[in-house]
Every structure is written in C-alpha cells, then in structure tokens.
Design a protein around this motif. Sequence first.
Motif, PDB file in Angstrom:
ATOM      1  N   THR A  83      35.031  42.261  41.092  1.00  0.00           N
ATOM      2  CA  THR A  83      33.907  42.880  41.353  1.00  0.00           C
ATOM      3  C   THR A  83      33.602  43.832  40.078  1.00  0.00           C
ATOM      4  O   THR A  83      32.348  43.712  39.556  1.00  0.00           O
ATOM      5  N   THR A  84      34.481  44.573  39.527  1.00  0.00           N
ATOM      6  CA  THR A  84      34.278  45.083  38.220  1.00  0.00           C
ATOM      7  C   THR A  84      33.943  44.185  37.216  1.00  0.00           C
ATOM      8  O   THR A  84      32.904  44.552  36.399  1.00  0.00           O
ATOM      9  N   SER A  85      34.437  43.195  37.036  1.00  0.00           N
ATOM     10  CA  SER A  85      34.303  42.146  35.965  1.00  0.00           C
ATOM     11  C   SER A  85      32.830  41.601  36.271  1.00  0.00           C
ATOM     12  O   SER A  85      32.169  41.598  35.077  1.00  0.00           O
ATOM     13  N   ASP A 100      38.797  44.125  43.862  1.00  0.00           N
ATOM     14  CA  ASP A 100      38.151  45.211  42.686  1.00  0.00           C
ATOM     15  C   ASP A 100      38.027  44.597  41.840  1.00  0.00           C
ATOM     16  O   ASP A 100      37.015  45.158  40.798  1.00  0.00           O
ATOM     17  N   GLY A 153      30.501  42.947  37.815  1.00  0.00           N
ATOM     18  CA  GLY A 153      29.533  44.015  37.549  1.00  0.00           C
ATOM     19  C   GLY A 153      29.145  44.424  36.087  1.00  0.00           C
ATOM     20  O   GLY A 153      28.163  44.538  35.562  1.00  0.00           O
ATOM     21  N   ALA A 154      30.203  44.431  35.304  1.00  0.00           N
ATOM     22  CA  ALA A 154      30.174  44.579  33.837  1.00  0.00           C
ATOM     23  C   ALA A 154      29.275  43.524  33.213  1.00  0.00           C
ATOM     24  O   ALA A 154      28.594  43.738  32.093  1.00  0.00           O
TER      25      ALA A 154
END
Length: 347
Positions: free
Chosen positions: A247-249, A244, A251-252
């Motif tokens: 993926t967040t990193s 997670d 995505g940003a």
Amino acid sequence: MEKRKKGSPTELRLMVVGSSGPSQFLLTNAILGREEFSKDITSISGSRKNTGELAGRRVAVINGPNIYDKDISQVKRKMELRRSKCLCIPGPHAFLVAFDMEKISPNDIGTPRLMKERFGRHCLRHCMVLLAYEGNMEGATLEDKVKKTDWHLRELIEKYGGRFHIFSKNWRDRSRDRELLQKIEWMVASLGGGHFSSRTFQKAEDCVRKEEKRLRKQRAAEIEKAWTEMEKKYIAEELYHQRDAYTTSVGAEIRARAEMDNGWLRTSLARGLGTGFVVGAVMGALVGSIEGPGGMVLYGIIGGAVGGSAGGTAQVAIKRMEDRVAPPARLNFNSIFINRFFAAPRP
C-alpha cells in the motif's frame, strides 16, 4: 488570505531557485550530499524533486528552470513554475535562492522582485541567499569576505532580509551542513514553525489530491487483486506487513504521478493548444490574404494546425494568479544574521 501551517514536520521541503548558471544545481548536490546534477549542467527545462538528508534531517529538494534561463520560453517557464508548486505541496518550508559568490550581476539584484511575482509578495520572509564558493575557506574567513565584498552582494543579501549561507561547490565537503540546517530551522521557527502557503499552492494541493483519488479509483481492481494474492501466501502479522508495504509503495507511486501530471497542468496544456490554434490561424490567414480569400482559408487552416501544435508543445497560457500569503512574524530573524555580518564596527 495568507496562511501559516503549524507543526514540526519530519521532512523539510526546500524550494531551490537559481538566477542563472549552475549555482542552484551545485546547491542541490551540496544539500543531498551526492551528484544529483552533473557539474556541467547549467540549466534544466523541467521541474524535479529529489529527496535525501541534510545533517540527519529528511529533506525534499525541488528544482525548476533558472529565472534568467534564455533557453526556455516564457510560457514554458510559467508551466514549470506551476509544476514545481505541485512537487512542493502543501508549500515549502524555505526558498533557497542560489548565486555564485564571485559573479553577482545586476540581474541577480532583481531576483527579489521576480520571486515575489512568482510566489507571492510575502515569500521573501521565507527566503535565504545561498552563495556558492570555490575552495576551502574557514567560517570566519567567509564571513569577513562577505562583509568586505562589493555593494552588489551586500545589497542582494539585504533584500533577502540579511539571511545567507555560503556553501562549497564541492558537494563532498560536508563541513557546513549542520550550520545550514540550523539556519533553515531557525528561519522556519521564527515564522511560526510552519511552511509557506498561498492561493496557488493551495490550488496545487487540491489538484494533486484530486488526481490521487482518480488514480486510486482507476487502480482499485489491481490493488484488490494484489491483496487477494497476498492472503493466499501470508498469514497474521506477515500478511499485514506485506499489505502495508504494498500500500505504501502504490501510494508513493500514485502521489509521484499526481504531482507531475494532474488536472491543473492538463488544463494549461489544453489552453496552450487552443491559444496556439487561434494565433496560428490568424497569422496564417494574414499571410494567405495576399493570395485572396482562398489563400486566407488554406493558410488559416495550416497556421491553426501549426500554432496548435506549438502551443501544446510549449504548454501555453497559464493564467497568472495573485499569491496571498502569511502576516509578518513576531520574531525578527533578520537580526540573527544581518546584525552579525553587516553591523557597523564599534568605535
């Protein structure tokens, strides 16, 4: 057709606009509570986005070149206007138009017209005037100063619906943060609780999403490899946590890249190259005509190359698009401020 997006976002998107000078940069520092721009900066050539908190509320602050910046070409200004919209998708909750309280000029009075040209004829309903001041003044003193000021400032504020706030040039002064946030939130609520949108903001959002999809596809193998490596190192909840976070990193990072560079912006660059080549070729041919047909060809080629390069550098030829935005709000937010500060005294 105008749109109003409803909901209660956790992050406020604030488009900060400056007429000239350092006011918009001082405002960004004041909102974020840090020196994002040095006190010597009076202009920028490119659009920027910074995030932080205002009185505990998450905010994203978008800055672009000043409206009357003489050090930037008109075509570059239009390009950065397009980029600023990409940085603020799906649209700003508020436009904060910054001025120096002691230096209101005739040019400043004309900013509402230019705001409508850049963002749409109904954007003024989402605008608030922010006035920079020097020194420590109490709220009542500030209000009295505005009421008794010259007609330039009064007229300017009235053109923006009577909504205004005065902030300190010293970003370390946090005494009026809560009041500013409340004014912004009240304005947003009076307009239905959503953000400003228009055809060009919708175009910006579509192009950013498309670019994100392209970048994700481009990095699919890299992402899959990273996940495989994580499966070898972690298990159960820790594995999910690591995936997670990764993926967040990613995505940003992809989102940030897509906002700064996408098909909409690249199209403008390509058009700039083409327009510059044509204009340069024509001018070169005219100069070369003095030396005959051979000179026309030679100077036309040289002029085209130089013009194309200049056009690309300036990122020329952004097609002007008519912004269409939301219908009038039922609530009259203007009375909150204009009646309080500009109403005639009772006998």
